[in-house]
Design an enzyme around this catalytic site. Sequence first.
Site, PDB file in Angstrom:
ATOM      1  N   GLU A   1      79.244 -24.481 -21.052  1.00  0.00           N
ATOM      2  CA  GLU A   1      79.508 -25.788 -21.696  1.00  0.00           C
ATOM      3  C   GLU A   1      78.390 -26.695 -21.925  1.00  0.00           C
ATOM      4  OE1 GLU A   1      81.363 -28.162 -18.518  1.00  0.00           O
ATOM      5  OE2 GLU A   1      79.884 -27.396 -17.053  1.00  0.00           O
TER       6      GLU A   1
ATOM      7  N   ASP B   1      75.213 -36.002 -18.445  1.00  0.00           N
ATOM      8  CA  ASP B   1      75.343 -35.782 -19.596  1.00  0.00           C
ATOM      9  C   ASP B   1      74.351 -36.461 -20.617  1.00  0.00           C
ATOM     10  OD1 ASP B   1      77.477 -34.342 -18.795  1.00  0.00           O
ATOM     11  OD2 ASP B   1      78.782 -36.115 -18.605  1.00  0.00           O
TER      12      ASP B   1
END
Length: 460
Positions: free
Chosen positions: A200, A34
């Site tokens: 996402e 991330d």
Amino acid sequence: MNRLSCAAALFAIAAPLAVAHADNPIIQTRFTADPAPLVHDGVVYLYTSHDEDDADGFKMLDWRLYSSTDMANWTDRGVVASLETFPWAVQTNDAWAPQVIERAGKFYLYAPISIAGKPKNVIAVAVADTPAGPFKDALGKPLIAPAADNIDPTVWIDDDGQAYLYWGNPDLWYVKLNKNMISYAGPITKLEPRITDYQEGPWFYKRKGHYYMAFASTCCSEGIGYAMSTKPTGPWTYKGPIMDHDTRATGNHPGIVDYKGGSYVFGFSYEHNFALTPIHHERRSVSVAKFDYNADGTIPNLHWWDKVSAPQIGTLDPYKRVEAETIAWTSRIKRDRDRPYDWAMGVTTAQDDRTGVYVTRATDRSYIKVAGVDFGKTGARTFTATVANAKPDATIELHADAVDGPLLGTVQAGPSAAAARWQDRTAAVSGATGRHDLYMVFRGKGDDSLIDVDSWRFNR
């Protein structure tokens, strides 16, 4: 050594090094995911989530920070926030994808976490006075209340000062933040219709009049796609992939910035996990690639991390203090052709309140590569390392351009009268001129940790 081999060695030391590139994945001492890059005062600050070494599914407890000024060497800045930052949150897991943004001299970290007794995620916000933190809970409660889609927040401040927070899986939501960045005005809005191929990990930003929404494309497998708009709230037009769907990745999360005249996309893969085992675990690793926007503002398809990287920008100055945890590549994951990948033999980092982050668990034959070190024309005469906990026979060999490249010098790190204390160890060096990759190879007996290293520098 005969005259021919001697001459060859001297030539190898003096020969100019081709432009170095980032070694993907760029972090080897931990599993990271991330990526959320932030450019501030000439530095790229890379915030990441962190998969624990024993993770099977998601096991995530804190957020880490790495920084670079050349895109090839990355300095481990340690944990800047954790679940303990939010004492009202579940403390056993769920420190998922963060993003940090600066406003009016403050730095705001947005992250999805969980609350005990609530089956859904919330979005929390923490604040710090510097990009390196430490970050402190800004509200003592969620910014965004529990809901099914509350993961992967991304934030951008538009030219008119209005800040927008987007998030969500599988739907994308947004809200307008107030100037204090810790509250919002107006409704939380669901983006409709859903962007083609969106799953996402949104990354929202503006560049040269275009609004961009990069994202992890539909699972599974996931790549990176993007859409563009003329307004911060859409409508959004899907433009295609930045990274293809790839069977080697069941997840992804982009981060995109401009830095020193170039454009860079960060994401992650499972390369380090699959280097250790054919079994899928949620143990991910961040990579970076440089790209050029097309004339119309669109982004080319880079295909996958094995086809792209980022060239080093400039060189590293070895005559200033260099944190030992500044690393282009380390042997915690082995790439050597004659040995299997080995997670146990190698270098990692640790952190304490006094020293900060330092290199530890350096075992025999493990090494650290530092890319593009510029020794200059006159070169270096000595090398000094600040070390602790050195075994009596521990040494650090300094090699140019490869682990078995020309030997520049050897530091006798031990013994030490007070091994647990940080002490300087200095060695003479020769042949350290021009620009080279520096390999610090650790040597000693046994399989245990040989030495801790806090920093180093060469001296003229």
